[in-house]
Design an enzyme around this catalytic site. Structure first.
Site, short mmCIF file in Angstrom:
data_model
loop_
_atom_site.label_atom_id
_atom_site.label_comp_id
_atom_site.label_asym_id
_atom_site.label_seq_id
_atom_site.Cartn_x
_atom_site.Cartn_y
_atom_site.Cartn_z
N HIS A 147 40.94 -7.77 12.20
CA HIS A 147 39.82 -7.34 13.04
C HIS A 147 38.56 -8.16 12.77
CE1 HIS A 147 41.46 -3.51 14.76
NE2 HIS A 147 42.36 -3.79 13.84
N ASP A 183 30.83 -11.73 13.32
CA ASP A 183 31.54 -10.49 13.64
C ASP A 183 32.87 -10.85 14.28
OD1 ASP A 183 31.83 -7.71 13.90
OD2 ASP A 183 29.82 -7.46 14.72
C1 GDG Z 1 35.45 -4.11 12.92
C2 GDG Z 1 34.99 -5.55 13.06
C3 GDG Z 1 35.59 -5.48 15.49
C4 GDG Z 1 28.63 3.06 15.41
N1 GDG Z 1 27.75 4.01 15.03
C5 GDG Z 1 28.30 5.17 15.37
C6 GDG Z 1 29.56 4.93 15.93
N2 GDG Z 1 29.72 3.63 15.95
C7 GDG Z 1 30.90 2.97 16.55
C8 GDG Z 1 30.50 2.04 17.67
C9 GDG Z 1 31.72 1.14 17.73
C10 GDG Z 1 32.16 1.09 16.26
O1 GDG Z 1 31.56 2.19 15.59
C11 GDG Z 1 31.67 -0.17 15.57
O2 GDG Z 1 32.52 -1.21 15.98
P1 GDG Z 1 32.15 -2.73 15.82
O3 GDG Z 1 33.17 -3.52 16.54
O4 GDG Z 1 30.78 -2.94 16.39
O5 GDG Z 1 32.09 -3.05 14.26
P2 GDG Z 1 32.97 -2.76 12.91
O6 GDG Z 1 32.93 -1.34 12.51
O7 GDG Z 1 32.43 -3.71 11.90
O8 GDG Z 1 34.49 -3.12 13.31
C12 GDG Z 1 34.50 -5.81 14.48
C13 GDG Z 1 36.16 -4.09 15.23
O9 GDG Z 1 36.57 -3.93 13.86
C14 GDG Z 1 37.36 -3.81 16.13
O10 GDG Z 1 38.34 -4.80 16.03
O11 GDG Z 1 35.03 -5.48 16.78
O12 GDG Z 1 34.13 -7.16 14.63
O13 GDG Z 1 33.94 -5.83 12.12
O14 GDG Z 1 32.74 1.70 18.49
O15 GDG Z 1 30.24 2.77 18.83
N3 GDG Z 1 30.39 5.90 16.36
C15 GDG Z 1 29.97 7.18 16.25
N4 GDG Z 1 28.74 7.50 15.69
C16 GDG Z 1 27.88 6.53 15.25
O16 GDG Z 1 26.76 6.84 14.79
N5 GDG Z 1 30.77 8.17 16.70
#
Ligand code: GDG
Length: 472
Positions: A157, A365
């Site tokens: 990821h 990222d």
């Molecule tokens: C890894 C990789 C890749 C955030 N705050 C809250 C919340 N979130 C959710 C967001 C989003 C998720 O968490 C974060 O996803 P990201 O993709 O931005 O980042 P990582 O957690 O670092 O994920 C990344 C991912 O895996 C998938 O392959 O895209 O590059 O680092 O969905 O909305 N959700 C809730 N409350 C919050 O306060 N419920």
């Protein structure tokens, strides 16, 4: 249909209260398992005393979960240690933050052995196995050593850096080639896949005609690109409902007509939050006409709070927000609202839709799902503007966003000003392109494409699969 066994470090067993933890992997896997019968296996999130660690099966709403506890030692060495203090920074190109210890590496290998031993009792010969992320690089090897010849795929990821960076990982020659025990290794972008292919060519001296299929000893490993998506239509519906909710109305009332810019990230140094705030400060310094008229809402649930770098970063970010608010704020206006409280998915969706712009400026990222969620949440008639780091995997698909270099705070400040005054026609045109890109690569395509590629033995068919993945 064969059963699908999904394995990841954490398993999001539903809590029943509608709340979920922040994290991209869990969001993606949960959506996949809605459509495939099988089991989700991983760490329960519990730390038990030695000898008391249990493995438990839980059935919930026709889904099966098998979760296993970690001991204190496992938690420190495998999770807080090797996974999050060594692999996470190095794979995000942050060699300066990596803290290697041999003990942590042996804890990491021990937990992978423990996972394999637990899976040994569950796996049937025709199960398809899909392993997720950097915590579990050696898992296929541990399963093969126990005699499992199943189709096993791996998806990373987070980014895969070039060999020059990856080889700074002590013992990389012991760890990274273990990925060759998978049948298929998937990455978020072409760049990540090419970096891994270069590692196999330069460091392992493996031969490949197409840089996609490598033969190692008696095994063939294939490399593919599977950019992760979101449940775009569902998220759009959620946003349309949530923007009318009392919660979002309350936030909008409190803004008293000011424009809102939003940022949503787990608290992590890869997300570039402090630099983003500094860019917002530069914007304020250069654009007095916006004083009192715009608020930047940064929602940042804490994560990995036991790791020193994260504690220091938390202080740096809250200090930066406080300093900017002190310098520019008025009794009636706080430029930055910095919130650590996690919000529900529905609250986030509503806030995205209510925001004039989103600042998604990670320093590096794998993909970044927040960027895609922001796009899916917009009103197509009057959409907000996405400001996106060129170093997020999402920038490949979302090139109609305002792409920025997150290290260049002047350029980010200029993009903020441009987003806030962008004519509606331009916003609509950009949004249309972005929204098509997000919808074309919905989460179900991601999972289907990966699982089809894993199942399909013929190389010709597989290569067609890769080229379809590129055009969509
Ligand atoms: C890894 C990789 C890749 C955030 N705050 C809250 C919340 N979130 C959710 C967001 C989003 C998720 O968490 C974060 O996803 P990201 O993709 O931005 O980042 P990582 O957690 O670092 O994920 C990344 C991912 O895996 C998938 O392959 O895209 O590059 O680092 O969905 O909305 N959700 C809730 N409350 C919050 O306060 N419920």
């Amino acid at each position: 249909m064969p059963r699908l066994i999904v394995i990841s470090n954490r398993v999001a067993v539903p809590t029943g209260d509608g709340n979920s933890r922040a994290g991209g992997l869990e969001v993606a896997v949960r959506a996949t398992l809605k459509r495939h019968a099988g089991i989700w296996f991983g760490w329960s999130g519990k730390v038990a005393a030695s000898g008391k660690a249990r493995t438990q099966a839980i059935d919930h709403d026709s889904h099966s979960y098998v979760v296993t506890d970690l001991t204190q030692e496992d938690y420190h060495e495998y999770y807080n240690g090797f996974a999050n203090r060594v692999l996470w920074p190095i794979l995000h190109y942050r060699l300066d933050l990596a803290e290697f210890s041999r003990r942590d590496l042996s804890g990491y290998l021990r937990v992978n052995e423990h996972f394999a031993a637990q899976l040994h009792d569950i796996l049937r010969p025709d199960d398809m196995v899909w392993v997720h992320d950097y915590h579990l690089i050696p898992l296929a090897k541990a399963l093969r050593e126990r005699g499992h010849a199943n189709r096993i795929g791996f998806f990373l990821h987070i980014p895969m850096p070039p060999p020059d960076v990856l080889t700074a990982l002590p013992n990389h020659e012991r760890l990274i080639p273990a990925l060759c025990h998978y049948d298929l290794v998937g990455f978020q972008t072409d760049n990540d896949a090419a970096n891994f292919a270069r590692y196999l060519t330069q460091e392992c001296r493996l031969v490949s005609r197409d840089q996609r299929t490598f033969t190692a000893a008696d095994r063939t490993v294939r490399i593919g690109v599977f950019p992760v998506g979101i449940e775009s239509a569902e998220f759009g519906r959620l946003a349309r409902r949530a923007v009318r909710s009392p919660f979002v109305n309350g936030v909008l009332d409190s803004l008293a007509g000011r424009a809102m810019i939003i940022g949503v990230d787990r608290l992590d140094y890869t997300k570039g939050i402090a630099l983003r705030m500094e860019a917002f400060e530069r914007f304020l310094a250069a654009h007095v006409e916006w004083h009192g008229k715009v608020t930047f809402l940064q929602i940042t649930p804490k994560s990995r709070s036991e790791i020193q770098e994260y504690v220091a970063m938390e202080q740096e970010i809250s200090g930066t927000a406080g300093k900017i608010n002190g310098n520019y704020g008025e009794a009636s206006w706080t430029p930055i609202r910095y919130v650590n409280k996690p919000h529900s998915r529905s609250a986030l969706a509503g806030l995205y839709r209510a925001s004039r712009a989103a600042l998604v400026t990670p320093l590096r990222d794998g993909m970044n799902l927040v960027a895609k969620e922001y796009v899916a949440a917009q009103d197509a008639e009057d959409p907000g503007t996405l400001i996106l780091s060129r170093f997020a995997g999402a920038a490949v698909e979302l090139d109609a966003a305002l792409l920025v270099n997150p290290y260049d705070s002047e350029a980010v400040a200029t993009a903020i000003a441009r987003a806030l005054s962008m004519p509606r026609e331009e916003r609509r045109a950009r949004h249309e392109a972005l929204s098509q890109a997000v919808a074309a690569n919905d989460i179900k395509f991601w999972a289907d494409r990966f699982l089809t590629a894993l199942e399909r033995p013929s190389k010709a068919a597989w290569l067609r699969e890769v080229s379809t993945a590129r055009v969509s």
